[in-house]
Design a protein around this motif. Structure first.
Motif, mmCIF file in Angstrom:
data_model
loop_
_atom_site.group_PDB
_atom_site.id
_atom_site.type_symbol
_atom_site.label_atom_id
_atom_site.label_comp_id
_atom_site.label_asym_id
_atom_site.label_seq_id
_atom_site.Cartn_x
_atom_site.Cartn_y
_atom_site.Cartn_z
ATOM 1 N N PHE A 86 1.014 -1.392 0.254
ATOM 2 C CA PHE A 86 -0.008 0.346 0.208
ATOM 3 C C PHE A 86 0.624 0.904 -0.457
ATOM 4 C CE2 PHE A 86 -2.098 -3.083 2.050
ATOM 5 C CZ PHE A 86 -3.253 -3.661 1.958
ATOM 6 N N GLN A 87 0.167 2.547 -0.134
ATOM 7 C CA GLN A 87 0.840 3.596 -0.191
ATOM 8 C C GLN A 87 1.582 4.155 1.276
ATOM 9 O OE1 GLN A 87 -1.720 7.522 -1.947
ATOM 10 N NE2 GLN A 87 -2.689 5.864 -2.721
ATOM 11 N N SER A 88 0.279 3.861 1.995
ATOM 12 C CA SER A 88 0.922 4.339 3.482
ATOM 13 C C SER A 88 0.506 3.125 4.161
ATOM 14 C CB SER A 88 -0.586 4.371 3.839
ATOM 15 O OG SER A 88 -1.610 3.537 4.018
ATOM 16 N N PHE A 89 1.850 2.304 3.802
ATOM 17 C CA PHE A 89 2.494 0.868 4.140
ATOM 18 C C PHE A 89 1.744 -0.354 4.997
ATOM 19 C CE2 PHE A 89 5.216 5.684 5.236
ATOM 20 C CZ PHE A 89 5.527 5.941 3.493
ATOM 21 N N ASN A 90 0.966 0.289 5.893
ATOM 22 C CA ASN A 90 -0.053 -0.089 6.702
ATOM 23 C C ASN A 90 1.017 -1.035 7.795
ATOM 24 O OD1 ASN A 90 -1.928 1.128 4.827
ATOM 25 N ND2 ASN A 90 -3.184 -0.716 5.011
ATOM 26 N N GLY A 142 9.863 7.485 6.244
ATOM 27 C CA GLY A 142 8.827 6.041 4.887
ATOM 28 C C GLY A 142 9.683 5.546 4.152
ATOM 29 N N GLY A 143 10.771 5.893 3.792
ATOM 30 C CA GLY A 143 11.880 5.001 2.787
ATOM 31 C C GLY A 143 11.570 3.363 3.517
ATOM 32 N N GLN A 144 12.015 3.718 4.558
ATOM 33 C CA GLN A 144 12.611 1.800 5.261
ATOM 34 C C GLN A 144 10.718 1.595 5.294
ATOM 35 O OE1 GLN A 144 14.169 4.034 8.423
ATOM 36 N NE2 GLN A 144 16.572 3.796 7.627
ATOM 37 N N SER A 168 4.414 6.765 -3.445
ATOM 38 C CA SER A 168 3.450 8.676 -3.259
ATOM 39 C C SER A 168 3.645 9.420 -1.872
ATOM 40 C CB SER A 168 1.991 8.490 -4.077
ATOM 41 O OG SER A 168 1.535 7.488 -3.163
ATOM 42 N N ALA A 169 3.975 8.349 -1.005
ATOM 43 C CA ALA A 169 3.942 9.151 0.249
ATOM 44 C C ALA A 169 4.851 9.554 0.387
ATOM 45 C CB ALA A 169 3.308 8.096 1.081
ATOM 46 N N LEU A 170 5.667 9.744 -0.327
ATOM 47 C CA LEU A 170 7.510 9.380 0.182
ATOM 48 C C LEU A 170 8.012 10.765 0.205
ATOM 49 C CD1 LEU A 170 8.951 5.813 -1.144
ATOM 50 C CD2 LEU A 170 7.265 6.735 0.911
ATOM 51 N N ASP A 171 8.518 10.894 0.661
ATOM 52 C CA ASP A 171 9.416 12.171 0.036
ATOM 53 C C ASP A 171 10.880 11.960 -0.990
ATOM 54 O OD1 ASP A 171 8.966 13.583 2.364
ATOM 55 O OD2 ASP A 171 10.776 13.132 3.908
ATOM 56 N N PRO A 172 11.401 12.823 -1.994
ATOM 57 C CA PRO A 172 11.666 12.620 -3.143
ATOM 58 C C PRO A 172 13.288 12.099 -3.127
ATOM 59 C CG PRO A 172 11.215 14.772 -3.346
ATOM 60 C CD PRO A 172 10.814 14.483 -1.293
ATOM 61 N N GLU A 173 13.866 12.231 -2.004
ATOM 62 C CA GLU A 173 15.002 11.687 -2.050
ATOM 63 C C GLU A 173 14.873 10.299 -1.051
ATOM 64 O OE1 GLU A 173 14.160 13.609 2.431
ATOM 65 O OE2 GLU A 173 14.196 14.197 0.118
ATOM 66 N N MET A 174 13.912 9.661 -0.914
ATOM 67 C CA MET A 174 13.583 7.900 -0.624
ATOM 68 C C MET A 174 12.883 7.218 -1.000
ATOM 69 S SD MET A 174 11.969 9.150 2.881
ATOM 70 C CE MET A 174 12.682 9.766 4.280
ATOM 71 N N VAL A 175 12.544 8.002 -2.981
ATOM 72 C CA VAL A 175 11.754 7.270 -3.583
ATOM 73 C C VAL A 175 12.878 5.931 -4.156
ATOM 74 C CG1 VAL A 175 10.837 7.537 -6.309
ATOM 75 C CG2 VAL A 175 10.026 8.599 -4.736
ATOM 76 N N GLY A 176 13.742 6.674 -4.489
ATOM 77 C CA GLY A 176 14.762 6.559 -5.433
ATOM 78 C C GLY A 176 14.966 4.598 -4.840
#
Length: 262
Positions: A86-90, A142-144, A168-176
């Motif tokens: 999910f986008q919100s991790f759950n 968030g990325g973790q 979509s819920a991540l900061d840009p630097e965590m997306v990669g």
């Protein structure tokens, strides 16, 4: 290719709003399918129907040729084979990272704690999160969290993994970091269906891209075909908008000029 899931004439509405209208497509073993489209086009709702998180209002979803809504089907067993990120991790806030990865295995798959821990450690290593195994999930970025969520889903040995806008819920630097994990899964042949707005990622990993618009599949094809077509149509749309705005501006200037002349 072997069909794992067949979506047939899927319908879903919320009140008078028809969110999915006669959606049909197949998912084949080893295939990576990305689903793109504007917000509200029905992408996430369709994934939730496939995973039985939303009840469909019409149509069928077949898993290895069997209707998933037939009496006698074990929903939890099905969801273990058709996992979802999910986008919100759950994640469970009251559990550690490794406990998040173990609980589904123990409750649904009836594995022993030892088996579940071994599997959890394996996949936490694969997503680069093993060093955080005993950390509280609430202490992660968030990325973790999203990488742990992917590891948790993999622990269930899914045949298909569904991703609902995982970045979509991540900061840009965590997306990669998250996209790198997903690319690795694609390279290892995992069957995946991914709802995303990351066009470059879709182009790199997809076997097929589906473009949805207003609850229907508007087109589908190879990444080059669909994404290039989207760019051309978006450019045409922008050109039309610019022309219309220019005409409107000229009209307003003309009206002002003639009013002042009068």
């Amino acid at each position: 290719m072997n069909e794992i899931i067949q979506i047939q004439h899927l319908q879903k509405h919320f009140g008078n709003l028809k969110v999915l209208n006669d959606v049909s497509f197949d998912i084949h073993k080893g295939e990576v399918v990305t689903i793109i489209g504007s917000s509200g086009s029905g992408k996430s709702t369709m994934l939730r129907c496939i995973n039985l998180l939303e009840r469909m209002d019409g149509g069928n979803i077949l898993y290895h040729g069997k209707n998933i809504l037939d009496n006698g089907n074990d929903v939890n067993q099905y969801r273990s084979k058709v996992g979802m990120v999910f986008q919100s991790f759950n994640l469970f806030n009251n559990l550690s990272v490794i406990e998040n990865c173990m609980i589904g295995q123990i409750k649904v798959l009836k594995r022993s704690k030892e088996e579940a821990r071994a599997k959890a450690e394996k996949y936490l290593k694969e997503v680069g999160m093993f060093e955080f195994a005993n950390k509280a999930s609430t202490k992660l970025s968030g990325g973790q969290k999203q990488r742990v969520a992917i590891a948790r889903a993999l622990c269930m040995d899914p045949e298909v993994l569904l991703f609902d806008e995982p970045t979509s819920a991540l900061d840009p630097e965590m997306v990669g970091d998250v996209l790198d994990v997903m690319k690795d899964l694609a390279n290892h042949g995992l069957t995946m269906v991914i709802v995303t707005h990351e066009m470059q990622f879709a182009k790199e990993v997809s076997d097929r891209v589906i473009f949805m618009d207003q609850g229907v599949i508007a087109e589908q094809g190879t990444p080059d075909e669909i994404i290039q077509n989207r760019k051309e149509q978006n450019n045409s749309y922008l050109d039309i908008q610019i022309v219309n705005r220019s005409k409107s501006l000229i009209s307003r200037v003309s009206q002002t000029f003639f009013v002042e002349k009068a």
